[in-house]
Design a protein around this motif. Structure first.
Motif, mmCIF file in Angstrom:
data_model
loop_
_atom_site.group_PDB
_atom_site.id
_atom_site.type_symbol
_atom_site.label_atom_id
_atom_site.label_comp_id
_atom_site.label_asym_id
_atom_site.label_seq_id
_atom_site.Cartn_x
_atom_site.Cartn_y
_atom_site.Cartn_z
ATOM 1 N N GLU C 300 20.362 25.076 39.420
ATOM 2 C CA GLU C 300 20.372 23.389 39.767
ATOM 3 C C GLU C 300 21.111 22.576 39.904
ATOM 4 O O GLU C 300 20.518 21.902 41.027
ATOM 5 C CB GLU C 300 19.776 22.810 38.517
ATOM 6 N N ASP C 301 22.267 21.908 39.032
ATOM 7 C CA ASP C 301 22.883 21.430 39.455
ATOM 8 C C ASP C 301 24.444 21.157 40.532
ATOM 9 O O ASP C 301 25.057 20.579 40.361
ATOM 10 C CB ASP C 301 23.403 21.090 38.013
ATOM 11 N N GLY C 302 24.326 22.777 40.876
ATOM 12 C CA GLY C 302 25.933 22.452 42.177
ATOM 13 C C GLY C 302 27.025 23.325 41.346
ATOM 14 O O GLY C 302 27.935 23.637 42.235
ATOM 15 N N LEU C 303 27.312 23.305 40.199
ATOM 16 C CA LEU C 303 28.577 23.223 39.542
ATOM 17 C C LEU C 303 29.195 25.419 40.375
ATOM 18 O O LEU C 303 28.041 25.973 39.738
ATOM 19 C CB LEU C 303 28.629 23.642 38.679
ATOM 20 N N VAL C 304 29.845 24.839 40.736
ATOM 21 C CA VAL C 304 30.683 26.693 40.381
ATOM 22 C C VAL C 304 30.762 27.110 39.430
ATOM 23 O O VAL C 304 31.206 26.407 39.051
ATOM 24 C CB VAL C 304 31.858 26.255 41.961
ATOM 25 N N MET C 305 30.524 28.373 38.976
ATOM 26 C CA MET C 305 31.014 29.015 37.515
ATOM 27 C C MET C 305 31.918 30.325 38.105
ATOM 28 O O MET C 305 32.037 31.123 39.003
ATOM 29 C CB MET C 305 29.295 29.538 37.968
ATOM 30 N N GLN C 306 32.892 29.851 36.873
ATOM 31 C CA GLN C 306 33.951 31.023 36.882
ATOM 32 C C GLN C 306 34.035 31.954 36.301
ATOM 33 O O GLN C 306 33.446 31.132 34.595
ATOM 34 C CB GLN C 306 35.344 30.102 37.031
ATOM 35 N N LEU C 307 34.185 32.830 36.145
ATOM 36 C CA LEU C 307 34.212 34.103 34.553
ATOM 37 C C LEU C 307 35.129 34.780 34.497
ATOM 38 O O LEU C 307 35.733 35.415 35.191
ATOM 39 C CB LEU C 307 32.737 34.825 34.612
ATOM 40 N N HIS C 308 35.831 34.056 33.088
ATOM 41 C CA HIS C 308 36.823 34.689 32.992
ATOM 42 C C HIS C 308 37.174 35.958 31.844
ATOM 43 O O HIS C 308 37.663 35.354 30.955
ATOM 44 C CB HIS C 308 38.693 33.788 32.714
ATOM 45 N N PRO C 309 37.078 37.118 31.762
ATOM 46 C CA PRO C 309 37.103 37.967 30.989
ATOM 47 C C PRO C 309 37.840 38.940 30.585
ATOM 48 O O PRO C 309 38.628 39.451 31.634
ATOM 49 C CB PRO C 309 35.490 38.550 31.615
ATOM 50 N N GLY C 310 37.599 39.293 29.358
ATOM 51 C CA GLY C 310 39.080 40.286 29.306
ATOM 52 C C GLY C 310 39.961 40.383 29.137
ATOM 53 O O GLY C 310 40.968 41.036 28.562
ATOM 54 N N SER C 311 39.687 39.894 27.500
ATOM 55 C CA SER C 311 41.271 39.438 26.833
ATOM 56 C C SER C 311 40.850 39.595 25.051
ATOM 57 O O SER C 311 40.095 38.717 24.896
ATOM 58 C CB SER C 311 42.030 38.215 27.212
ATOM 59 N N PHE C 312 41.497 40.264 24.736
ATOM 60 C CA PHE C 312 41.487 40.826 23.481
ATOM 61 C C PHE C 312 42.543 39.645 22.536
ATOM 62 O O PHE C 312 44.272 39.500 22.982
ATOM 63 C CB PHE C 312 41.726 41.683 23.158
ATOM 64 N N ARG C 313 42.069 38.524 22.218
ATOM 65 C CA ARG C 313 43.128 37.330 22.149
ATOM 66 C C ARG C 313 43.410 37.398 20.595
ATOM 67 O O ARG C 313 42.951 38.148 19.548
ATOM 68 C CB ARG C 313 41.706 36.151 21.837
ATOM 69 N N ASN C 314 44.494 36.984 20.263
ATOM 70 C CA ASN C 314 45.183 36.619 19.237
ATOM 71 C C ASN C 314 45.492 38.224 18.567
ATOM 72 O O ASN C 314 45.431 38.362 17.504
ATOM 73 C CB ASN C 314 44.186 35.421 18.191
ATOM 74 N N HIS C 315 46.059 38.996 19.456
ATOM 75 C CA HIS C 315 46.140 39.885 18.838
ATOM 76 C C HIS C 315 46.776 40.118 17.501
ATOM 77 O O HIS C 315 46.426 40.629 17.004
ATOM 78 C CB HIS C 315 46.879 41.084 20.010
ATOM 79 N N SER C 316 48.095 39.843 17.433
ATOM 80 C CA SER C 316 49.130 39.994 16.843
ATOM 81 C C SER C 316 48.404 38.821 15.331
ATOM 82 O O SER C 316 48.052 37.738 15.472
ATOM 83 C CB SER C 316 50.398 39.098 16.961
ATOM 84 N N ALA C 317 47.980 39.432 14.022
ATOM 85 C CA ALA C 317 47.616 38.853 12.547
ATOM 86 C C ALA C 317 49.020 37.763 12.825
ATOM 87 O O ALA C 317 48.898 36.550 11.830
ATOM 88 C CB ALA C 317 46.901 39.837 11.655
ATOM 89 N N THR C 318 50.012 38.650 13.016
ATOM 90 C CA THR C 318 51.202 37.618 12.540
ATOM 91 C C THR C 318 51.540 36.478 12.951
ATOM 92 O O THR C 318 51.603 35.455 12.157
ATOM 93 C CB THR C 318 52.157 38.542 12.031
ATOM 94 N N VAL C 319 51.498 36.411 13.887
ATOM 95 C CA VAL C 319 51.825 35.043 14.910
ATOM 96 C C VAL C 319 50.407 34.494 14.862
ATOM 97 O O VAL C 319 50.826 33.244 15.161
ATOM 98 C CB VAL C 319 51.587 36.017 16.120
ATOM 99 N N PHE C 320 49.516 34.894 14.737
ATOM 100 C CA PHE C 320 48.271 33.677 14.656
ATOM 101 C C PHE C 320 48.053 33.301 13.681
ATOM 102 O O PHE C 320 48.063 31.763 13.637
ATOM 103 C CB PHE C 320 46.840 34.757 15.250
ATOM 104 N N ASP C 321 48.406 34.475 12.343
ATOM 105 C CA ASP C 321 48.480 33.153 11.467
ATOM 106 C C ASP C 321 49.183 31.880 11.075
ATOM 107 O O ASP C 321 49.424 31.126 10.375
ATOM 108 C CB ASP C 321 48.705 33.666 9.769
ATOM 109 N N ARG C 322 50.291 31.986 11.704
ATOM 110 C CA ARG C 322 51.864 31.628 11.795
ATOM 111 C C ARG C 322 51.278 30.464 12.377
ATOM 112 O O ARG C 322 52.511 29.473 12.081
ATOM 113 C CB ARG C 322 53.317 32.419 12.073
ATOM 114 N N PHE C 323 51.175 30.757 13.978
ATOM 115 C CA PHE C 323 50.940 29.752 15.304
ATOM 116 C C PHE C 323 50.220 29.425 15.460
ATOM 117 O O PHE C 323 49.969 28.270 16.454
ATOM 118 C CB PHE C 323 52.290 30.297 15.867
ATOM 119 N N GLY C 324 48.820 30.249 15.193
ATOM 120 C CA GLY C 324 47.566 29.444 15.878
ATOM 121 C C GLY C 324 47.871 30.488 17.118
ATOM 122 O O GLY C 324 48.273 31.470 17.560
ATOM 123 N N ARG C 325 46.498 29.443 18.160
ATOM 124 C CA ARG C 325 46.153 30.150 19.571
ATOM 125 C C ARG C 325 46.936 30.639 20.094
ATOM 126 O O ARG C 325 48.341 29.492 20.131
ATOM 127 C CB ARG C 325 44.838 29.432 19.921
#
Lengths: 471, 471, 471
Positions: C300-325
């Motif tokens: 409808e509105d003409g915006l080009v669509m980008q898809l960036h899939p396939g990353s397991f985010r924040n794999h380390s629980a240690t790092v995520f808990d201490r430093f975030g995303r």
């Protein structure tokens, strides 16, 4: 027509003259460094007893699954190569006949690393100067057989000639390490270590698993039918291995799956798998739990942990039934690391006391999973290209796909991983040449400077492997 | 601006001068060998009837899904390229207009194998010396169209000019092979064989599967609604194909899954899939079982078995509904071989009477699964890089990833797999050039000697393909 | 020992002299083209406020997860690099100390793209002529810090010096785009656009998803708890982004899964995920449905669509808990596109009004899935090699594995995808050099002619990216 056998000094270097010149300079600086062989399957009795090798076929063909698998794939019977049958039935016993069959089919190995390794042994170790073929088979047999009868070709003499600084063998926790004791107390200077390979007491699917537990109990005096006793028995054997010089453990699991169960669940799981046939799910869960337990023990006792997952063992029912394990029909499978290693890494991935070296047979994991994991987790390092990929193209793919994300310093140098003692220097030489070739390309493409390439070449050949394996 | 069209004599050879010189020497020795085309999809009526091809568009564009898929992907309507609609609705019928649309977009094919094949046809077959573009479109059309009206461009004349020693087409078991009979009894020397492609009577998901069974019954007089009758009808048709010259079968399954069910289960499964719509699980199980049955028949009658798995057919619902099958939207999927082939290999993998040639669209399986399997099982050989990978880079990856584990001699030379008859020599030429380029690299890196490379180049071009397909 | 820092004019070009000469000619014609940066993560406040960057560490180290992940993987604490803790606990605050730690470990980056990018910044932007090391750390710090205090190193000055024609940032639908408004109304000529990144209101697993819906309601005045109101609110925000200059959307999903549910099911699904914690299956289904809804809105509105899939985010629980995303522990996983994209492609794949640009972290999908899909579907284009694969070897694999099936014209030029503003030209320069190197090989192997390579190089650098992103 008999052809000359030549080991060209520039073999495996890139063809481009400028790149080749850089590769040659890098290689010249590392080619004579001592061999550090931190992971392999040579027989410690060779170095304990120092007896002469029996004959060319028994030394170079019959035990080498790289060799007989190729001949078998082209229609030759394993019996005709002297591979022993499980039922003790008749197989070829004349080593000269076996040698001739191999020689007549040597062209099958064109383009394979076996060809490179064998040619090196023929030229460098035995001084042969014609190419192996049906025509030259007897000449080869005579030259090699005569040499093997001399003292200069006994295991210890070759070990010294090969400039091996340290060689690690692999033993089960049930091994008494007598040969290692003999070597240590013999006065011989050769450094032959052992590595702790506990699959047969960790894997409920291993043949004789429950019998192995009983043997473990006998050796340690522990009540291995209790979870605590079982873990303690493993700790005991690790301590015994450390005493005999071990610096590492090794784990040959079908997958990289790990688990980190609450104590009660782990205990209940152990009770199930230790007292009856395990379901497939329980067996996998237990193997996964035990990897995490092994990591926990490594944090305590300092043993470097190696994980070699992803092989479907004994794929051919025909061959397994007739000839048993390790007969050239282990086939790699797709291997996940991202989800599989997470439980272990959540517990120990940030712990600098753990050093976990991971290998793969699934090259797709290099750039997708292993390099990103090793480029993050302090505990994780990448083992070199392994088994089917211990080859020029395999090494090139490893460096090309790993380096940009993990760098060089999250890798650990070369492993020959072999029981083919005679070709150990040939294998290390291939790795040195391929690493220098890769570095030379980076230099001529101005991605690193040549002084840096020299430092990296030395690290890949010597420094990183000693550090990674605490040698 | 009109540009010259040049086929450089060194095309596809590595840039390095020393390597290129070796590649050229190897190629010079094989470039004029006859073409052996053991697998493809040309139309036997061309050689039976020997009528002139209709016009440039109908010959070179409309039937070539490599061509119209690319134009479609860039926004051109398939109707404008004359691709027939399922509903018979209007499509472009002026071949010159179709040709111009292609010519104006010829730049889209830069870097694709289609470009190499087409340029070869233009220069070598039609003697054109300017590059195809919008400006030269009419010149091209006129030259090609005029040539096609002459006797020298009829199918048999081209077959002879192309130095084709044998060409294999692919037919369903329901085909009466009349064209092959006509060719055989015509007195013409050209050798055109058929291959047995039974998907439409083996695959319960195939359109009209149960109708096809009835046709099979009509052709053979067998009671195909009984398991034994069905198998016997297939044996009958295989025998008929062999009589007409077939040496091989071909199987285009969605996966490589095989099964080896007890007779009672197979019979019950057949009853289910032959009498009602099959569930997805039953369809897959039946296809898998039938691969093993086909292997069993090959052991009896000697037909070489080809397996082409891993394509998700007709991915675009839009295109399938409007234009039907084979319209450039078959997409490869990840394909397992290790577990999938085990049932068949457990039964026949060690049987030297079976010759099973496996192909893949999933390049990750080369080094991980297929080379290790082919480097072990006597019955298994690897087909060349296929379809999307029938290209310079695809061939290079195939040799680099397969050779070190499986060697050259567990591969079977080149398949052109095409219905684009005019470009058959171009396709074989690409394979010869890429194989010689790969071998030249091995020579200059001193991994094999040049005399050996000559032997291998000959084998890859001629010897292995004749042996593998029993031609 | 201090070493010189040199940016060789031929860096990244192939070593072969003939190929290098062609690469150089191609590169000379594109090296000075303006930078089109259609996808990235720079901070629009830089260009709105035009304040000086704080200091070398805060600019070049602390925010760059490529940098601190490598240092962390080798045992350095993130705290020692100044990475802020989630709990606000103490971390290093002295930028010179942080800089020294980085400098002393600069050898770890050998062979990585970070090294190339940083060296370019040091030499080209700051005029440094010695290599970074522990010895030169303070010299570097002083030079860079002094420069940053001058007007020539403020964001707008660098933007102009870098010859950036357009730069796109990425914002959430909840962003008010005030900085973009400031830039637009400032009179400054620099073109800084935004892109619509709605993950946080499309993904039920996103932190604060339901709170985000409420914010969306506040911004738009829509009843976002109804399916229609929710969709309308998204349409409103897209329109607002378009008003502020956006030409594209971006979607960072864990997989490429899409769905196309009947309206009633979609509505019920939305009700479930918007009112309570979503199950994993519902979350995935909803993300998939929303990709198709976004495609519908793009039509409808003409915006080009980008898809960036396939990353397991924040794999380390240690790092995520201490430093975030976003702390360097997102790990790629195997990613399916063939089945995953089918629902969306069945609906819009043939619709030329949609432009869907797909990226991957799983290189195995290049030749197996993505190139075949992009070589068919009019709506689909391939984004460049991304993230871990935004590197010389990664770019080479992308071109080698994609081009033969999808051609050049189904790709969209380069994305720098970075928040590291200073290295944007370095990143584009690597892409230009690697594309020219690939094209040069095609030229010297006579696969395309040099005049064509010039056209393609220009398209990859400039024409295709402007067309693909409607810039």
């Amino acid at each position: 027509m008999t052809q000359p056998l030549r080991l060209h000094p520039d073999r495996l270097f890139p063809a481009d003259a400028g790149t080749r010149a850089v590769a040659r300079r890098l290689y010249d600086a590392v080619k004579d460094l001592p061999i550090i062989s931190p992971h392999g399957h040579t027989d410690p009795s060779w170095f304990a007893l120092n007896q002469a090798f029996a004959n060319p076929a028994e030394l170079l063909i019959t035990p080498d699954h790289y060799v007989f698998r190729m001949l078998y794939s082209q229609g030759m019977a394993m019996e005709d190569l002297g591979v022993p049958r499980v039922d003790g039935g008749p197989v070829e016993t004349d080593p000269r006949k076996i040698w001739r069959r191999f020689a007549e089919n040597y062209h099958l190995f064109r383009g394979t690393p076996s060809r490179l390794w064998h040619d090196w042994v023929y030229a460098e170790v035995f001084g042969l100067d014609v190419r192996l073929s049906g025509e030259t088979a007897d000449h080869y047999y005579d030259v090699i057989d005569a040499a093997l009868k001399t003292d200069g070709f006994r295991p210890r003499a070759l070990f010294e000639r090969y400039n091996i600084e340290v060689l690690t063998t692999t033993e089960s926790p049930l091994d008494t390490l007598d040969h290692h004791k003999t070597i240590a107390s013999s006065g011989w200077k050769g450094r032959v270590l052992t590595a702790f390979r506990p699959d047969l007491v960790l894997d409920p699917d291993y043949e004789g698993f429950r019998d192995n537990l009983h043997s473990l109990a006998d050796l340690t005096g522990r009540d291995v039918m209790s979870w605590d006793g079982y873990l303690q028995a493993l700790r005991d054997r690790r301590a015994f291995f450390i005493e005999r010089g071990a610096t590492s453990t090794d784990h040959g699991h079908p997958t990289a799956f790990t688990a980190d169960l609450p104590r009660g669940e782990a205990e209940a799981l152990f009770r199930r798998v230790s007292t009856a046939s395990a379901t497939a799910a329980d067996a996998e869960l237990f193997r996964g739990q035990m990897l995490t337990e092994m990591a926990a023990m490594s944090v305590e006792d300092g043993l470097v942990m190696q994980l070699h997952p992803g092989s479907f063992r004994n794929h051919s029912a025909t061959v397994f039934d007739r000839f048993g394990r390790d007969k050239g029909c282990d086939i790699p499978t797709p291997t996940d690391y991202v989800r599989a290693l997470k439980p272990l890494l959540d517990r120990f991935g940030a712990d600098r006391r753990l050093s976990l070296i991971v290998f793969t047979l699934d090259e797709t994991s290099y750039s997708r999973e292993l390099a990103p994991l090793a480029g993050h987790y302090p505990a994780l390092k990448l083992g070199p290209s392994w088994w089917f990929h211990d080859s020029p193209e395999g090494m090139r793919r490893f460096r090309e796909q790993v380096t940009e994300t993990a760098g060089f310093y999250n890798t650990v140098g070369f492993n020959d991983d072999t029981r083919a003692f005679l070709s150990i220097p040939a294998r290390h030489d291939v790795a040195r040449r391929m690493d220098c070739s890769f570095l030379a390309r980076l230099v001529v493409e101005h991605r690193i400077e040549e002084d840096e390439a020299h430092e990296v070449a030395h690290a890949l050949t010597y420094g990183l492997v000693k550090a990674a394996y605490k040698l």
